[in-house]
Design an enzyme around this catalytic site. Sequence first.
Site, PDB file in Angstrom:
ATOM      1  N   ASN A 196      20.175 -12.411 -34.593  1.00  0.00           N
ATOM      2  CA  ASN A 196      18.728 -12.617 -34.728  1.00  0.00           C
ATOM      3  C   ASN A 196      18.414 -14.104 -34.551  1.00  0.00           C
ATOM      4  OD1 ASN A 196      16.109 -12.963 -35.596  1.00  0.00           O
ATOM      5  ND2 ASN A 196      16.303 -11.705 -37.439  1.00  0.00           N
TER       6      ASN A 196
ATOM      7  N   CYS B 275       9.430 -14.669 -36.743  1.00  0.00           N
ATOM      8  CA  CYS B 275      10.057 -14.107 -35.539  1.00  0.00           C
ATOM      9  C   CYS B 275       9.028 -13.552 -34.555  1.00  0.00           C
ATOM     10  CB  CYS B 275      11.029 -13.011 -35.939  1.00  0.00           C
ATOM     11  SG  CYS B 275      12.222 -13.558 -37.152  1.00  0.00           S
TER      12      CYS B 275
ATOM     13  N   HIS C   8      12.010  -7.587 -30.755  1.00  0.00           N
ATOM     14  CA  HIS C   8      12.656  -8.660 -31.518  1.00  0.00           C
ATOM     15  C   HIS C   8      14.029  -8.158 -31.939  1.00  0.00           C
ATOM     16  CE1 HIS C   8      13.758 -11.544 -34.393  1.00  0.00           C
ATOM     17  NE2 HIS C   8      13.401 -10.861 -35.468  1.00  0.00           N
TER      18      HIS C   8
HETATM   19  O1  UT7 Z   1      13.644 -11.249 -38.302  1.00  0.00           O
HETATM   20  C1  UT7 Z   1      13.411 -10.522 -39.452  1.00  0.00           C
HETATM   21  C2  UT7 Z   1      14.503 -10.785 -40.416  1.00  0.00           C
HETATM   22  N1  UT7 Z   1      15.120  -9.753 -41.152  1.00  0.00           N
HETATM   23  C3  UT7 Z   1      15.377  -8.464 -40.834  1.00  0.00           C
HETATM   24  O2  UT7 Z   1      14.986  -7.907 -39.871  1.00  0.00           O
HETATM   25  C4  UT7 Z   1      16.245  -7.743 -41.829  1.00  0.00           C
HETATM   26  C5  UT7 Z   1      15.821  -6.326 -42.088  1.00  0.00           C
HETATM   27  N2  UT7 Z   1      16.820  -5.683 -42.946  1.00  0.00           N
HETATM   28  C6  UT7 Z   1      18.027  -5.302 -42.498  1.00  0.00           C
HETATM   29  O3  UT7 Z   1      18.339  -5.434 -41.322  1.00  0.00           O
HETATM   30  C7  UT7 Z   1      18.976  -4.650 -43.482  1.00  0.00           C
HETATM   31  O4  UT7 Z   1      18.316  -4.409 -44.700  1.00  0.00           O
HETATM   32  C8  UT7 Z   1      20.278  -5.494 -43.740  1.00  0.00           C
HETATM   33  C9  UT7 Z   1      21.128  -5.549 -42.467  1.00  0.00           C
HETATM   34  C10 UT7 Z   1      19.897  -6.898 -44.175  1.00  0.00           C
HETATM   35  C11 UT7 Z   1      21.122  -4.853 -44.855  1.00  0.00           C
HETATM   36  O5  UT7 Z   1      21.533  -3.556 -44.469  1.00  0.00           O
HETATM   37  P1  UT7 Z   1      21.496  -2.359 -45.514  1.00  0.00           P
HETATM   38  O6  UT7 Z   1      22.071  -1.185 -44.837  1.00  0.00           O
HETATM   39  O7  UT7 Z   1      20.091  -2.275 -46.046  1.00  0.00           O
HETATM   40  O8  UT7 Z   1      22.516  -2.855 -46.604  1.00  0.00           O
HETATM   41  P2  UT7 Z   1      22.260  -3.110 -48.161  1.00  0.00           P
HETATM   42  O9  UT7 Z   1      21.595  -4.425 -48.356  1.00  0.00           O
HETATM   43  O10 UT7 Z   1      21.620  -1.891 -48.772  1.00  0.00           O
HETATM   44  O11 UT7 Z   1      23.729  -3.210 -48.685  1.00  0.00           O
HETATM   45  C12 UT7 Z   1      24.621  -2.073 -48.682  1.00  0.00           C
HETATM   46  C13 UT7 Z   1      25.957  -2.528 -49.191  1.00  0.00           C
HETATM   47  C14 UT7 Z   1      25.882  -3.321 -50.492  1.00  0.00           C
HETATM   48  O12 UT7 Z   1      27.010  -2.982 -51.264  1.00  0.00           O
HETATM   49  P3  UT7 Z   1      26.877  -1.936 -52.496  1.00  0.00           P
HETATM   50  O13 UT7 Z   1      25.889  -2.552 -53.442  1.00  0.00           O
HETATM   51  O14 UT7 Z   1      26.383  -0.660 -51.879  1.00  0.00           O
HETATM   52  O15 UT7 Z   1      28.259  -1.871 -53.019  1.00  0.00           O
HETATM   53  C15 UT7 Z   1      26.024  -4.751 -50.058  1.00  0.00           C
HETATM   54  O16 UT7 Z   1      26.589  -5.581 -51.036  1.00  0.00           O
HETATM   55  O17 UT7 Z   1      26.565  -3.401 -48.233  1.00  0.00           O
HETATM   56  C16 UT7 Z   1      26.968  -4.617 -48.874  1.00  0.00           C
HETATM   57  N3  UT7 Z   1      26.854  -5.695 -47.907  1.00  0.00           N
HETATM   58  C17 UT7 Z   1      27.868  -6.049 -47.124  1.00  0.00           C
HETATM   59  N4  UT7 Z   1      29.115  -5.593 -46.987  1.00  0.00           N
HETATM   60  C18 UT7 Z   1      29.901  -6.179 -46.078  1.00  0.00           C
HETATM   61  C19 UT7 Z   1      25.758  -6.473 -47.629  1.00  0.00           C
HETATM   62  N5  UT7 Z   1      26.074  -7.348 -46.662  1.00  0.00           N
HETATM   63  C20 UT7 Z   1      27.364  -7.117 -46.338  1.00  0.00           C
HETATM   64  C21 UT7 Z   1      28.235  -7.684 -45.400  1.00  0.00           C
HETATM   65  N6  UT7 Z   1      29.485  -7.189 -45.296  1.00  0.00           N
HETATM   66  N7  UT7 Z   1      27.862  -8.698 -44.579  1.00  0.00           N
END
Ligand code: UT7
Length: 345
Positions: free
Chosen positions: A302, A125, A272
């Site tokens: 993104n 990115c 970004h």
């Molecule tokens: O260009 C570079 C590419 N990547 C990035 O910039 C990504 C950088 N990272 C992020 O933006 C974040 O880490 C994410 C948006 C990917 C994830 O957000 P988070 O607040 O870190 O969520 P998490 O992965 O800690 O998940 C929290 C909860 C989990 O459930 P439990 O285990 O707490 O019950 C996930 O299973 O949210 C759940 N979850 C969802 N729920 C509903 C994960 N994705 C989803 C979803 N809808 N789409």
Amino acid sequence: MAIEIIGTGRGIPPTRLTNDDLAMKLDTSDEWIRSHTGICARHIADEATACSDLALEAARQALAMVVQQEGGSGNEALVEAALSLDVIVLGTATPDYLGCPSTACVVQDKLGARNAAALDITAGCSGFIYGLEIAAGLLGIGSGRKRALVIGSDILSRFVDWTDRGMCILFGDGAGAAIVEKTENPSTGPGKRGLLRTILGADGSGTEHLIMRRGGSRNPYKTGELVDIPPHIEMNGQAVYNFAVKRVTETIEKLLSQEHITIDDVSRIVPHQANARIVQAAGKRLGIPEEKFFLNIQEYANTSAASIPIALDELNRTGSLHKGDLVMTIGFGGGLTYGGNLIIW
Ligand code: UT7
């Protein structure tokens, strides 16, 4: 001598997929996606569209802007403008073909830019940020080159696992382009213009955090092998998030201190568009008001290497950038890579 952006464009596929559309197929919700990322919708390329097609549209728009500014019009002027390009640099993680030929070469042909050298760069990115600096180098004194086309183009929708709700909700498809020209304006002192400074960095110890494992020479597909899912990107979201906040914060600080300026001198920060929370966290750490950052993640999600040039084009076309404005780009991505440019518009 200054390296100036003289035209911008974007290529956005028409099909728009909202969070609610996704929630009909996946265990997710508009509320979760908005609150965790700031994304409301994304645009998805149809099957017939490849990376070069979106890149071509962005490039044509950028060239048309240059033609218009120079008082030209019509197809002939566009053909001439394409011939005026000396180099095409294209950042992508989702090229038309694996390794060969480069997508930049495909664009060069379709655009009719017969005089241009063409190359792809793989910086995730951060591709556009890297691309601007590479183009500036290629246009350098004594090179004999004057004009470059820098493109960021990605179709990540084709390389995500659509059953993985933590991943597929994040990405959209698109391309953004800028025509960059070596001009007689000064790049330092009073009346200075163009690309002032760039910081580029990488931390290869983070390769595992954003990776497409299959299909390359490390892990090729084998004859007769059956696969459940096509090649797709895997991500350690938390690790990328932490890397991003740290590096975005550091890079903003470095750009300001190396240029001996404060954030008040910067008109706009174009980050970004990966996650609005990353931008908010970095802004909070540095005490930068949220309005200073331009975000259009809500509409495009993104788009990887395309996100910064799409945002620049949107700002440019809505008249939000004025001559003399100091614009900062900031990005990070697979590699892991990061960087930022300071540009006097
Ligand atoms: O260009 C570079 C590419 N990547 C990035 O910039 C990504 C950088 N990272 C992020 O933006 C974040 O880490 C994410 C948006 C990917 C994830 O957000 P988070 O607040 O870190 O969520 P998490 O992965 O800690 O998940 C929290 C909860 C989990 O459930 P439990 O285990 O707490 O019950 C996930 O299973 O949210 C759940 N979850 C969802 N729920 C509903 C994960 N994705 C989803 C979803 N809808 N789409």
